[in-house]
Structures are given as structure tokens and as C-alpha cells.
Design a protein around this motif. Structure first.
Motif, PDB file in Angstrom:
ATOM      1  N   GLY A 202       0.819  -1.209   0.000  1.00  0.00           N
ATOM      2  CA  GLY A 202       0.000   0.000   0.000  1.00  0.00           C
ATOM      3  C   GLY A 202       0.850   1.256   0.000  1.00  0.00           C
ATOM      4  N   LYS A 203       1.897   1.271   0.814  1.00  0.00           N
ATOM      5  CA  LYS A 203       2.801   2.431   0.861  1.00  0.00           C
ATOM      6  C   LYS A 203       3.467   2.653  -0.496  1.00  0.00           C
ATOM      7  CE  LYS A 203       4.034   2.250   5.787  1.00  0.00           C
ATOM      8  NZ  LYS A 203       5.122   1.993   6.764  1.00  0.00           N
ATOM      9  N   PHE A 204       3.925   1.573  -1.119  1.00  0.00           N
ATOM     10  CA  PHE A 204       4.601   1.711  -2.405  1.00  0.00           C
ATOM     11  C   PHE A 204       3.679   2.343  -3.444  1.00  0.00           C
ATOM     12  CE2 PHE A 204       5.368  -0.044  -6.657  1.00  0.00           C
ATOM     13  CZ  PHE A 204       6.644   0.444  -6.891  1.00  0.00           C
ATOM     14  N   SER A 205       2.432   1.907  -3.480  1.00  0.00           N
ATOM     15  CA  SER A 205       1.513   2.383  -4.514  1.00  0.00           C
ATOM     16  C   SER A 205       1.068   3.829  -4.289  1.00  0.00           C
ATOM     17  CB  SER A 205       0.294   1.460  -4.604  1.00  0.00           C
ATOM     18  OG  SER A 205       0.671   0.200  -5.130  1.00  0.00           O
ATOM     19  N   ARG A 206       1.296   4.374  -3.107  1.00  0.00           N
ATOM     20  CA  ARG A 206       0.981   5.791  -2.882  1.00  0.00           C
ATOM     21  C   ARG A 206       2.040   6.708  -3.489  1.00  0.00           C
ATOM     22  NH1 ARG A 206      -1.401   3.834   2.088  1.00  0.00           N
ATOM     23  NH2 ARG A 206       0.538   4.041   3.275  1.00  0.00           N
ATOM     24  N   ARG A 207       3.207   6.164  -3.831  1.00  0.00           N
ATOM     25  CA  ARG A 207       4.303   6.896  -4.475  1.00  0.00           C
ATOM     26  C   ARG A 207       4.743   8.113  -3.666  1.00  0.00           C
ATOM     27  NH1 ARG A 207       3.532   2.769  -7.006  1.00  0.00           N
ATOM     28  NH2 ARG A 207       4.078   2.425  -9.202  1.00  0.00           N
ATOM     29  N   ASP A 208       4.780   7.946  -2.355  1.00  0.00           N
ATOM     30  CA  ASP A 208       5.294   8.978  -1.450  1.00  0.00           C
ATOM     31  C   ASP A 208       6.748   8.620  -1.145  1.00  0.00           C
ATOM     32  OD1 ASP A 208       6.024  10.634   0.649  1.00  0.00           O
ATOM     33  OD2 ASP A 208       4.146  10.374   1.756  1.00  0.00           O
ATOM     34  N   SER A 209       7.675   9.480  -1.569  1.00  0.00           N
ATOM     35  CA  SER A 209       9.098   9.158  -1.434  1.00  0.00           C
ATOM     36  C   SER A 209       9.535   9.034   0.024  1.00  0.00           C
ATOM     37  CB  SER A 209       9.959  10.204  -2.146  1.00  0.00           C
ATOM     38  OG  SER A 209       9.756  11.491  -1.584  1.00  0.00           O
ATOM     39  N   ALA A 210       8.771   9.616   0.946  1.00  0.00           N
ATOM     40  CA  ALA A 210       9.095   9.453   2.360  1.00  0.00           C
ATOM     41  C   ALA A 210       8.659   8.084   2.868  1.00  0.00           C
ATOM     42  CB  ALA A 210       8.444  10.550   3.188  1.00  0.00           C
TER      43      ALA A 210
END
Length: 432
Positions: A148-156
Motif C-alpha cells: 500500500g505504501k509503495f503504490s501511494r508513491r510517497d518518497s518518504a
């Protein structure tokens, strides 16, 4: 030899306590005529099927002269271990010269059997420490969160380039580099993975991997881990997540195409998480199928063809080393779910065009699929969504349609798995 001087290829390395136990048993085995000294003699015992376990010296020079033994042990399913000193191993063998390898051998009715079994178990624990610390019940929810984190494309959240592949043309393989930085979680890691197109019947491994966990502030190495178990378990766990999200309700029949280590890891997690009434398996060779059935205790049915395994199955897993399609769309039950794990190069295939074009296609990474997946690139199929999109609720899970999850594997999966192993190891190390 001090610990920093030990060649890292000398794995697994016994600690002082286990080394004493092993050398004492080697000495007793020599007295009971259950010992063969030297690399050549150890090789012979493995080929003849009479080896209980193999002991090697980490200070053999060059170490490469005995590194065929671990590969042969893996093939023959025989435990192996390194001790630090060839001189000490020689003394245990009852000779004044150094010994770089020895084999404790099988003997019917041996009085040493209890001691041998105890040492074998200790070696197996050493070999599979990562597997002991990694459990699907802990790993699966962490991987769901990471996808889920990866697919949000938030570099942090996750910073991860597409895998870099270096061709190893002479050896028909590639070395992949898979770095990942999770800033908010304080995780920095990379995986080195070598994968090969092996000839049928080859005793050499198709995949070898190492995961390195680093401190993101100081840049120092925190841990180096055998990546084989991590790769097998996180890959299988992500496939199981795809099935959890996409397979039809009431799925009863699981088909596995492939019989190697990935097939075993997928069988383990799928039968742990889901209740299938039937599990079928197909492989390129009858021996491979028999080996798989033996490994899982016979709780599956071997099939004579891929079509036989697939017809009527609700979930199909492809974990082969094939470069040409092994799964045809015309065999697939409408509404079934496929987890396609092999074929990680742009010119390799496991699934045919008909299946790829008719199914709703999901993947772990769009960028990875567009760069590495022959199944996607050569079929011209469109990727509908990443698994992380479904987890985040931004894309639908089409359980009512035929679905394909194309797995490429991502560095973030290795990073999360390695952190879990490291955290578990630290927690156990603190216990009195």
C-alpha cells in the motif's frame, strides 16, 4: 583465525560451542569407522548416499576448492557446516595434518546415532535461522502495508528504483540489484540476487540471493542475511495476498506449475492461509513432481501435464524457470485467479497471449512490469492495477473475472522482510 578473517562464503559457520560438539563427534566417528577424510572422499559419500553430514574448514585456501560441497549437499538434502580451523578438524580426524573437509557416514545400528541426529538438528537450525525467525502470520500483514505504501508513491514512505540487471552472459544468468529506502520507517536495504537459466537436471541453483540491511544515518552494515529464504517466503506471501484479494470466493482447487523451492514456499503459505479441497502439481520431470510430493508429505496430487493440473482449478500458480508459455488461456476456468511468478525478464514467458489479453492484469509494480515482464510486454496486455492500489481502495478487486497477478518482486518486500528478521533476532538475543 579471528572472526573478521572468516571468508563470508564459509556459511553456515558453527560457533565455539557447536564446533566443540562437532569435533568431538568427528573424533568418535573416526573410532567407529564412520568417517571419510578429504574433499574427494566427502564428495564420494554424497554421491553414494551414505553421508550423515559434511564438515568443512573455513580457512581452506582457496576456499573455492571445497565450495562444490555445499551445492552437492543441497542437491542431496544433506546437512553441512563450516568450522574455523582445518588444523583442528585434522586433529579430530586423528591425523597430524590439516583436513579441509570430512564426512560422517551412515552405519546401520551405530551407537553414535543419537549424537549424529542431535548435531544434524543443530546444523539445520543454523542453516535455516532466517526461516526460523520469519513467519507468514507476521510477514503477510507487513507486506500488505508495504505494498500500500509503495503504490501511494510517497518518497518518504518508499523510495525504490526498478531492479538493475547485469547480464552474466558466460553463465546464462543475471545479477539483480534491488535497493530500497523507507525514510519514515528508518529502513535501508539492498538485495543482490543472481538468477540463471539452468539446463534440465543441473545440480546448480537457479537463484542465489543475499540481503544487506544498513543503518540509514551512518551507512554501516547492520546485518547480512541469506536471501534465499527471504526471497522464497516474501514472494509466496505476496502471491497469497493477491489470492486473498482476487481469487473467487469458495475456491476449492489449487494448481501449482513448477516443483522447485518457490513451489514449496507457495504451497506452504497457500495451505496455511486458505482451505483448498485439492492441490495439484505439475513439473517438467516426474522426479521433480515426486520430490515435491515427498516434501509436502503427499498432501497433493501429481499431474501428467500442465493442462491436467489447470483444468477446473480456481487458483493457478506458475513458478517455473520457463522462457516460453506453459499456461494456456483455453485451459483456464472462467473467473480463476493466476499468480505468475516466473519469467522475470522481458523476453521470458509463462502465460500465453490469450490468457494475458482476456484476464484483468494486476502487478506489484507498474514500472517493473513495463520493464521486466515478458508476459506483459510481449502480449501487449494492459496492467489494470497494482496490488497496493487494491489495498488502498483506489482500484477494484475483480473477483468475478479471470485475473492474473504478475509478480516481479520488489526491493521493498525484501526490506520489510529483512527488518522483521532483524527485529525478531534482536528480541530473542535480549532474552536471558
Amino acid at each position: 583465525m579471528t572472526e573478521p578473517d572468516v571468508n563470508p562464503k564459509a556459511y553456515p559457520l558453527a560457533d565455539a560451542t557447536l564446533t566443540k560438539t562437532i569435533l568431538d563427534l568427528v573424533q568418535q566417528a573416526s573410532n567407529y569407522k564412520q568417517l571419510r577424510k578429504g574433499a574427494n572422499e566427502a564428495t564420494k559419500t554424497l554421491n553414494r548416499g551414505i553421508a550423515e553430514f559434511i564438515v568443512m574448514a573455513a580457512d581452506a585456501e582457496p576456499l573455492e576448492i571445497i565450495l562444490h560441497l555445499p551445492l552437492l549437499c543441497e542437491d542431496k538434502n544433506v546437512p553441512y557446516v563450516f568450522v574455523r580451523s582445518k588444523q583442528a578438524l585434522g586433529r579430530a580426524c586423528g591425523v597430524s595434518r590439516p583436513v579441509i573437509a570430512t564426512s560422517v557416514t551412515i552405519k546401520e545400528g551405530s551407537q553414535l546415532k543419537p549424537q549424529i541426529q542431535s548435531v544434524q538438528m543443530a546444523i539445520e537450525r543454523l542453516l535455516h535461522e532466517v526461516g526460523r525467525l520469519l513467519r507468514y502470520k507476521d510477514l503477510v500483514p507487513r507486506l500488505e502495508e508495504a505494498l500500500g505504501k509503495f503504490s501511494r508513491r510517497d518518497s518518504a514512505e518508499v523510495l525504490q528504483p526498478v531492479r538493475t540487471a547485469v547480464p552474466l552472459q558466460k553463465h546464462h544468468g543475471f545479477m539483480g540489484l534491488m535497493p530500497t529506502y523507507m525514510e519514515n520507517d528508518g529502513v535501508l536495504s539492498t538485495k543482490f540476487v543472481c538468477f540463471y537459466k539452468r539446463d534440465e537436471g543441473s545440480a546448480l541453483p537457479a537463484v542465489q540471493a543475499t540481503v544487506v540491511l544498513l543503518d540509514p544515518e551512518y551507512g554501516n552494515v547492520k546485518a547480512v542475511m541469506d536471501g534465499e529464504v527471504i526471497t522464497a517466503m516474501r514472494t509466496a506471501a505476496v502471491s497469497a495476498i493477491s489470492a486473498k484479494l482476487l481469487m473467487p470466493f469458495g475456491a476449492e482447487v489449487l494448481a501449482i506449475l513448477g516443483t522447485g523451492k518457490q513451489a514449496i514456499s507457495h504451497y506452504n503459505v497457500f495451505t496455511e492461509m486458505f482451505s483448498f479441497k485439492e492441490v495439484r502439481v505439475w513439473g517438467r520431470t516426474k522426479q521433480g513432481v515426486e520430490r515435491f510430493l515427498h516434501s509436502v508429505g503427499g498432501a497433493a496430487r501429481g499431474c501428467g501435464s500442465a493442462e491436467e493440473a489447470v483444468r477446473g482449478a480456481d487458483v493457478v500458480i506458475t513458478v517455473t524457470g520457463s522462457t516460453q508459455p506453459v499456461l494456456c488461456g483455453r485451459w483456464v476456468k472462467a473467473g480463476a485467479h493466476m499468480a505468475a511468478v516466473g519469467a522475470c525478464r522481458p523476453d521470458w514467458r509463462e502465460l500465453d497471449d490469450a490468457l494475458m489479453r482476456e484476464a484483468v492484469v494486476y502487478t506489484d509494480s507498474r514500472e517493473g512490469a513495463r520493464t521486466e515482464s515478458g508476459d506483459v510486454l510481449l502480449s501487449g496486455a494492459e496492467v489494470f492495477a497494482e496490488l497496493g492500489d487494491v489495498i488502498n481502495g483506489t482500484k477494484a478487486a475483480h473477483r468475478d473475472k479471470t485475473t492474473v497477478f504478475k509478480s516481479l518482486g520488489m526491493g521493498v518486500e525484501d526490506a520489510v522482510s529483512a527488518k522483521l528478521v532483524f527485529d525478531q533476532w534482536k528480541a530473542q538475543a535480549r532474552k536471558p
